[in-house]
Design a protein around this motif. Structure first.
Motif, PDB file in Angstrom:
ATOM      1  N   LYS A  25       0.832  -1.202   0.000  1.00 29.60           N
ATOM      2  CA  LYS A  25       0.000   0.000   0.000  1.00 29.60           C
ATOM      3  C   LYS A  25       0.872   1.260   0.000  1.00 29.60           C
ATOM      4  CE  LYS A  25      -3.764   2.203   2.535  1.00 29.60           C
ATOM      5  NZ  LYS A  25      -4.744   2.035   3.620  1.00 29.60           N
ATOM      6  N   LEU A  26       1.907   1.254   0.824  1.00 30.22           N
ATOM      7  CA  LEU A  26       2.814   2.397   0.882  1.00 30.22           C
ATOM      8  C   LEU A  26       3.557   2.569  -0.443  1.00 30.22           C
ATOM      9  CD1 LEU A  26       4.219   1.940   4.491  1.00 30.22           C
ATOM     10  CD2 LEU A  26       2.643   3.726   3.700  1.00 30.22           C
ATOM     11  N   GLN A  27       3.934   1.464  -1.052  1.00 27.64           N
ATOM     12  CA  GLN A  27       4.610   1.540  -2.347  1.00 27.64           C
ATOM     13  C   GLN A  27       3.693   2.143  -3.416  1.00 27.64           C
ATOM     14  OE1 GLN A  27       5.824  -2.557  -2.830  1.00 27.64           O
ATOM     15  NE2 GLN A  27       7.904  -2.116  -2.110  1.00 27.64           N
ATOM     16  N   ARG A  28       2.412   1.733  -3.407  1.00 28.12           N
ATOM     17  CA  ARG A  28       1.457   2.297  -4.372  1.00 28.12           C
ATOM     18  C   ARG A  28       1.286   3.799  -4.153  1.00 28.12           C
ATOM     19  NH1 ARG A  28      -1.275  -2.469  -3.229  1.00 28.12           N
ATOM     20  NH2 ARG A  28      -2.712  -1.409  -1.838  1.00 28.12           N
ATOM     21  N   LEU A  29       1.187   4.207  -2.897  1.00 31.66           N
ATOM     22  CA  LEU A  29       1.061   5.629  -2.591  1.00 31.66           C
ATOM     23  C   LEU A  29       2.298   6.399  -3.049  1.00 31.66           C
ATOM     24  CD1 LEU A  29      -0.537   5.483   0.975  1.00 31.66           C
ATOM     25  CD2 LEU A  29      -1.618   6.336  -1.110  1.00 31.66           C
ATOM     26  N   GLU A  30       3.462   5.804  -2.839  1.00 34.65           N
ATOM     27  CA  GLU A  30       4.706   6.457  -3.249  1.00 34.65           C
ATOM     28  C   GLU A  30       4.770   6.598  -4.768  1.00 34.65           C
ATOM     29  OE1 GLU A  30       9.452   6.146  -2.287  1.00 34.65           O
ATOM     30  OE2 GLU A  30       8.300   4.292  -2.369  1.00 34.65           O
ATOM     31  N   LEU A  31       4.403   5.544  -5.473  1.00 30.60           N
ATOM     32  CA  LEU A  31       4.439   5.580  -6.941  1.00 30.60           C
ATOM     33  C   LEU A  31       3.461   6.596  -7.524  1.00 30.60           C
ATOM     34  CD1 LEU A  31       4.808   1.797  -7.805  1.00 30.60           C
ATOM     35  CD2 LEU A  31       6.502   3.602  -8.160  1.00 30.60           C
ATOM     36  N   SER A  32       2.348   6.791  -6.828  1.00 26.95           N
ATOM     37  CA  SER A  32       1.349   7.738  -7.329  1.00 26.95           C
ATOM     38  C   SER A  32       1.604   9.161  -6.837  1.00 26.95           C
ATOM     39  CB  SER A  32      -0.060   7.288  -6.928  1.00 26.95           C
ATOM     40  OG  SER A  32      -0.211   7.348  -5.519  1.00 26.95           O
ATOM     41  N   GLY A  33       2.686   9.335  -6.058  1.00 23.87           N
ATOM     42  CA  GLY A  33       3.037  10.669  -5.568  1.00 23.87           C
ATOM     43  C   GLY A  33       2.191  11.133  -4.393  1.00 23.87           C
ATOM     44  N   GLU A  34       1.477  10.212  -3.760  1.00 20.44           N
ATOM     45  CA  GLU A  34       0.591  10.563  -2.641  1.00 20.44           C
ATOM     46  C   GLU A  34       1.215  10.325  -1.267  1.00 20.44           C
ATOM     47  OE1 GLU A  34      -3.446   9.016  -3.159  1.00 20.44           O
ATOM     48  OE2 GLU A  34      -2.861   8.489  -5.205  1.00 20.44           O
ATOM     49  N   LEU A  35       2.443   9.865  -1.238  1.00 18.69           N
ATOM     50  CA  LEU A  35       3.085   9.555   0.041  1.00 18.69           C
ATOM     51  C   LEU A  35       3.975  10.721   0.462  1.00 18.69           C
ATOM     52  CD1 LEU A  35       3.335   7.367   2.199  1.00 18.69           C
ATOM     53  CD2 LEU A  35       5.315   6.497   0.971  1.00 18.69           C
ATOM     54  N   ASP A  36       3.548  11.420   1.496  1.00 17.62           N
ATOM     55  CA  ASP A  36       4.334  12.514   2.040  1.00 17.62           C
ATOM     56  C   ASP A  36       4.357  12.384   3.563  1.00 17.62           C
ATOM     57  OD1 ASP A  36       1.797  13.296   2.811  1.00 17.62           O
ATOM     58  OD2 ASP A  36       1.683  14.960   1.400  1.00 17.62           O
ATOM     59  N   SER A  37       5.015  13.285   4.224  1.00 21.36           N
ATOM     60  CA  SER A  37       5.166  13.178   5.677  1.00 21.36           C
ATOM     61  C   SER A  37       3.814  13.251   6.388  1.00 21.36           C
ATOM     62  CB  SER A  37       6.114  14.260   6.207  1.00 21.36           C
ATOM     63  OG  SER A  37       5.626  15.547   5.883  1.00 21.36           O
ATOM     64  N   ALA A  38       2.893  14.046   5.882  1.00 23.90           N
ATOM     65  CA  ALA A  38       1.574  14.156   6.508  1.00 23.90           C
ATOM     66  C   ALA A  38       0.820  12.822   6.408  1.00 23.90           C
ATOM     67  CB  ALA A  38       0.775  15.271   5.844  1.00 23.90           C
ATOM     68  N   THR A  39       0.895  12.207   5.244  1.00 21.59           N
ATOM     69  CA  THR A  39       0.238  10.908   5.050  1.00 21.59           C
ATOM     70  C   THR A  39       0.869   9.854   5.947  1.00 21.59           C
ATOM     71  OG1 THR A  39      -0.218  11.497   2.751  1.00 21.59           O
ATOM     72  CG2 THR A  39      -0.415   9.184   3.327  1.00 21.59           C
ATOM     73  N   MET A  40       2.189   9.864   6.021  1.00 24.74           N
ATOM     74  CA  MET A  40       2.889   8.904   6.880  1.00 24.74           C
ATOM     75  C   MET A  40       2.484   9.096   8.343  1.00 24.74           C
ATOM     76  SD  MET A  40       4.802   6.757   5.253  1.00 24.74           S
ATOM     77  CE  MET A  40       6.023   6.217   6.420  1.00 24.74           C
ATOM     78  N   LYS A  41       2.356  10.350   8.764  1.00 24.96           N
ATOM     79  CA  LYS A  41       1.963  10.639  10.145  1.00 24.96           C
ATOM     80  C   LYS A  41       0.557  10.117  10.413  1.00 24.96           C
ATOM     81  CE  LYS A  41       1.786  14.314  13.558  1.00 24.96           C
ATOM     82  NZ  LYS A  41       1.977  15.725  13.844  1.00 24.96           N
ATOM     83  N   GLU A  42      -0.359  10.312   9.447  1.00 22.01           N
ATOM     84  CA  GLU A  42      -1.727   9.822   9.584  1.00 22.01           C
ATOM     85  C   GLU A  42      -1.769   8.297   9.638  1.00 22.01           C
ATOM     86  OE1 GLU A  42      -4.097  11.312   6.373  1.00 22.01           O
ATOM     87  OE2 GLU A  42      -3.692  13.404   6.889  1.00 22.01           O
ATOM     88  N   MET A  43      -0.880   7.660   8.917  1.00 22.84           N
ATOM     89  CA  MET A  43      -0.883   6.197   8.812  1.00 22.84           C
ATOM     90  C   MET A  43      -0.002   5.512   9.854  1.00 22.84           C
ATOM     91  SD  MET A  43      -0.748   5.715   4.687  1.00 22.84           S
ATOM     92  CE  MET A  43      -0.955   3.946   4.794  1.00 22.84           C
ATOM     93  N   ALA A  44       0.683   6.265  10.673  1.00 21.94           N
ATOM     94  CA  ALA A  44       1.663   5.690  11.601  1.00 21.94           C
ATOM     95  C   ALA A  44       1.070   4.587  12.473  1.00 21.94           C
ATOM     96  CB  ALA A  44       2.278   6.781  12.465  1.00 21.94           C
ATOM     97  N   LYS A  45      -0.100   4.822  13.042  1.00 20.18           N
ATOM     98  CA  LYS A  45      -0.718   3.825  13.922  1.00 20.18           C
ATOM     99  C   LYS A  45      -1.081   2.560  13.139  1.00 20.18           C
ATOM    100  CE  LYS A  45      -2.308   3.114  18.101  1.00 20.18           C
ATOM    101  NZ  LYS A  45      -1.436   3.037  19.246  1.00 20.18           N
ATOM    102  N   ALA A  46      -1.640   2.747  11.947  1.00 24.76           N
ATOM    103  CA  ALA A  46      -2.002   1.598  11.113  1.00 24.76           C
ATOM    104  C   ALA A  46      -0.761   0.813  10.696  1.00 24.76           C
ATOM    105  CB  ALA A  46      -2.777   2.064   9.878  1.00 24.76           C
ATOM    106  N   ILE A  47       0.325   1.516  10.421  1.00 26.25           N
ATOM    107  CA  ILE A  47       1.584   0.856  10.055  1.00 26.25           C
ATOM    108  C   ILE A  47       2.100   0.027  11.229  1.00 26.25           C
ATOM    109  CG2 ILE A  47       4.015   1.241   9.476  1.00 26.25           C
ATOM    110  CD1 ILE A  47       3.025   3.736   7.881  1.00 26.25           C
ATOM    111  N   GLU A  48       2.077   0.611  12.436  1.00 23.76           N
ATOM    112  CA  GLU A  48       2.530  -0.112  13.629  1.00 23.76           C
ATOM    113  C   GLU A  48       1.681  -1.355  13.879  1.00 23.76           C
ATOM    114  OE1 GLU A  48       2.765   2.501  17.007  1.00 23.76           O
ATOM    115  OE2 GLU A  48       4.013   3.945  15.923  1.00 23.76           O
ATOM    116  N   LEU A  49       0.370  -1.209  13.729  1.00 30.18           N
ATOM    117  CA  LEU A  49      -0.524  -2.360  13.927  1.00 30.18           C
ATOM    118  C   LEU A  49      -0.275  -3.450  12.886  1.00 30.18           C
ATOM    119  CD1 LEU A  49      -3.882  -0.565  14.830  1.00 30.18           C
ATOM    120  CD2 LEU A  49      -2.397  -1.882  16.356  1.00 30.18           C
ATOM    121  N   ALA A  50      -0.029  -3.056  11.649  1.00 29.34           N
ATOM    122  CA  ALA A  50       0.260  -4.027  10.593  1.00 29.34           C
ATOM    123  C   ALA A  50       1.551  -4.780  10.891  1.00 29.34           C
ATOM    124  CB  ALA A  50       0.351  -3.324   9.241  1.00 29.34           C
TER     125      ALA A  50
END
Length: 82
Positions: A25-50
């Motif tokens: 999922k993170l790779q897809r976001l990165e490839l589409s240019g949608e992965l930035d620090s704000a997105t990473m911060k929002e997803m941090a909890k979900a990433i930790e849980l995964a």
């Protein structure tokens, strides 16, 4: 009735490790240019849980593999001619 390790594996649901799914999922976001620090911060909890769930899944697979390797073989049938 006791279930054998092989039966447990056969009956187990097929699923992708959550950590691998999150990685893709993170790779897809990165490839589409949608992965930035704000997105990473929002997803941090979900990433930790995964990562936690993925680690648990790996441990469960390793335990099942050990149980399967340490179980006794039992012949279910005798081939014809023996």
């Amino acid at each position: 009735m006791k279930i054998t390790p092989l039966e447990f594996l056969i009956n187990a649901p097929e699923e992708v490790n959550p950590a691998l799914f999150m990685c893709r999922k993170l790779q897809r976001l990165e490839l589409s240019g949608e992965l930035d620090s704000a997105t990473m911060k929002e997803m941090a909890k979900a990433i930790e849980l995964a990562i936690e769930k993925g680690t648990e899944d790996v441990k469960a697979v390793e335990q099942t593999k050990e149980r399967l390797l340490n179980s006794r073989s039992v012949a279910a049938a005798v081939p014809m001619g023996f």
